[in-house]
Design an enzyme around this catalytic site. Structure first.
Site, PDB file in Angstrom:
ATOM      1  N   SER A 109     -23.540  -0.387 -39.598  1.00 10.68           N
ATOM      2  CA  SER A 109     -24.101   0.388 -40.700  1.00 10.68           C
ATOM      3  C   SER A 109     -25.199  -0.395 -41.415  1.00 10.68           C
ATOM      4  CB  SER A 109     -22.990   0.770 -41.688  1.00 10.68           C
ATOM      5  OG  SER A 109     -23.484   1.593 -42.707  1.00 10.68           O
TER       6      SER A 109
ATOM      7  N   LYS B 250     -22.652  -1.579 -47.514  1.00  8.20           N
ATOM      8  CA  LYS B 250     -22.373  -0.653 -46.420  1.00  8.20           C
ATOM      9  C   LYS B 250     -20.887  -0.577 -46.079  1.00  8.20           C
ATOM     10  CE  LYS B 250     -25.194   1.307 -45.482  1.00  8.20           C
ATOM     11  NZ  LYS B 250     -25.675   2.441 -46.362  1.00  8.20           N
TER      12      LYS B 250
ATOM     13  N   GLY C 239     -18.764   1.741 -47.871  1.00 12.18           N
ATOM     14  CA  GLY C 239     -18.246   2.913 -48.557  1.00 12.18           C
ATOM     15  C   GLY C 239     -18.537   2.883 -50.041  1.00 12.18           C
TER      16      GLY C 239
ATOM     17  N   HIS D 171     -22.595  -5.974 -55.543  1.00 15.67           N
ATOM     18  CA  HIS D 171     -22.254  -6.625 -54.275  1.00 15.67           C
ATOM     19  C   HIS D 171     -22.042  -8.124 -54.496  1.00 15.67           C
ATOM     20  CE1 HIS D 171     -23.020  -2.978 -52.156  1.00 15.67           C
ATOM     21  NE2 HIS D 171     -24.335  -3.016 -52.236  1.00 15.67           N
TER      22      HIS D 171
ATOM     23  N   THR E 263     -21.140   3.932 -51.913  1.00 20.18           N
ATOM     24  CA  THR E 263     -21.651   5.168 -52.518  1.00 20.18           C
ATOM     25  C   THR E 263     -20.520   6.151 -52.771  1.00 20.18           C
ATOM     26  OG1 THR E 263     -23.712   4.827 -51.265  1.00 20.18           O
ATOM     27  CG2 THR E 263     -23.385   6.986 -52.282  1.00 20.18           C
ATOM     28  N   TRP E 264     -19.630   6.277 -51.809  1.00 18.97           N
ATOM     29  CA  TRP E 264     -18.480   7.184 -51.920  1.00 18.97           C
ATOM     30  C   TRP E 264     -17.553   6.760 -53.060  1.00 18.97           C
ATOM     31  CZ3 TRP E 264     -13.853   7.495 -48.047  1.00 18.97           C
ATOM     32  CH2 TRP E 264     -13.120   8.676 -48.280  1.00 18.97           C
TER      33      TRP E 264
ATOM     34  N   LYS F 294     -23.514   8.354 -41.346  1.00 24.05           N
ATOM     35  CA  LYS F 294     -22.518   9.077 -40.558  1.00 24.05           C
ATOM     36  C   LYS F 294     -21.148   9.137 -41.227  1.00 24.05           C
ATOM     37  CE  LYS F 294     -24.361   8.261 -35.891  1.00 24.05           C
ATOM     38  NZ  LYS F 294     -24.032   7.731 -34.528  1.00 24.05           N
TER      39      LYS F 294
ATOM     40  N   ARG G  19     -14.507  -2.572 -45.515  1.00 31.88           N
ATOM     41  CA  ARG G  19     -14.480  -1.752 -44.309  1.00 31.88           C
ATOM     42  C   ARG G  19     -14.370  -2.691 -43.124  1.00 31.88           C
ATOM     43  NH1 ARG G  19     -19.644   2.212 -42.928  1.00 31.88           N
ATOM     44  NH2 ARG G  19     -18.600   3.622 -41.445  1.00 31.88           N
TER      45      ARG G  19
END
Length: 336
Positions: free
Chosen positions: A167, A71, A73, A137, A75-76, A294, A159
């Site tokens: 998240s 969580k 970022g 991960h 995926t981006w 989000k 992050r």
């Protein structure tokens, strides 16, 4: 032993069942328990997958690994990495793989797909087209030896831990089995502050890759989610150069970078059919829509009390002390 715990146990070989019994354990977030393995907390099936990964994976010098705390970022960054590295094969964005495949399918994770207990023996890694792209991960210290010793590249994204926590908590409650009660925010927060979370403690995870990026900047590129959001063009060019796929002047002038950024944007990817209806995973299947929440910075202020922020702030300051790594300072008065 409850039904879910028994289900997890049945996925393990006898050798791993014996290993799991010997490890310290704490109450899990999604699974009944997390176990302390090689200094980090994992579910029992993750431990089996990580061990198999360590014992069997043979890295190639051209391999690229996208690593992160969950969580953060992920995926981006997977989408951006795939679009950057494979752009010569997919010059047209009209029929691009990212329009029909979730980024986690195109950049499969070692521990959830490649070495999933139901899948790894038939996954034909040697036949994957180069450069092979993988996600993980897994903490740096637990990566397969061949990755550390090869000339493969690692891109790491992290992050700020306030947003990462919120998240993760929201994600867990979305994918929680229907028969499992929702995880209260306060309970999740206390576990998080103790470092008890999948692939945690998160600060140790981040520090592992941070220190390696300082020691071997040609091996590990360390990125912050907030920095990418602030200047996407600069960071896309930075990623491309690090991986050995820099943009030419002609590509820049023709809008190639902007096209990739638009293709991989949260707004675009969230609306794709595959990310509304598709699923990811073999052992634990997750709906793709849950990977798109989000994508905001600072959403934690809507959930954490001032006392919670103060507590986590002190922990972060203590854990990152002396590392020269920092995240942006937040005004505690902005918390609700």
């Amino acid at each position: 032993m409850d039904e879910q715990e028994a289900s997890e146990e049945n996925k393990l070989s006898q050798d791993y069942k014996e290993l799991i019994i010997s490890l310290p354990r704490e109450k899990g977030w999604i699974t009944p328990y997390l176990y302390l393995f090689q200094g980090f907390w994992h579910s029992s099936t993750e431990i089996q997958a990580i061990s198999t990964f360590q014992n069997h994976f043979q890295a190639k010098d051209s391999d690229i690994v996208v690593a992160s705390v969950p969580k953060s970022g992920t995926t981006w960054l997977k989408a951006l990495t795939f679009a950057i590295v494979k752009r010569q094969y997919f010059p047209s964005l009209e029929n691009h793989p990212l329009l029909v495949f979730n980024p986690h399918e195109l950049v499969p994770p070692f521990e959830f797909v490649i070495y999933d207990e139901t899948n790894w023996q038939v996954h034909e890694l040697p036949k994957m087209p180069e450069p092979r792209l993988f996600g993980t991960h897994v903490p740096f210290t637990s990566l397969a030896k061949s990755i550390k010793e090869s000339n493969s590249k690692i891109i790491y994204i992290c992050r700020n831990l306030f947003d990462t926590f919120i998240s993760t908590w929201a994600f867990v409650n979305k994918i929680m089995p229907e028969f499992f009660p929702a995880l209260p925010l306060e309970e999740a927060f206390e576990r998080y502050c103790k470092g008890i979370i999948g692939f945690g403690p998160s600060w140790n995870h981040i520090l592992g890759y941070w220190r390696e990026s300082i020691a071997r900047p040609e091996k590990v590129l360390f990125l912050k989610y907030e920095d990418i959001k602030e200047d996407v063009v600069f960071n896309v060019k930075k990623i491309a150069e690090f991986l050995g796929y820099p943009f030419t002047e002609e590509e820049e002038s023709s809008g190639a970078i902007k096209n990739i950024i638009k293709l991989c944007s949260f707004e675009n990817m969230k609306e794709l059919k595959v990310n509304k209806c598709g699923t990811m995973g073999k052992g634990r299947v997750v709906e793709n829509k849950h990977f798109f929440r989000k994508a905001e910075i600072g959403d934690w202020v809507n959930y954490l009390s001032p006392s919670m922020v103060e507590k986590l702030s002190k922990i972060i300051e203590e854990k990152l002390s002396g590392s020269d790594l920092s995240f942006r300072v937040y005004d505690l008065n902005n918390c609700t």
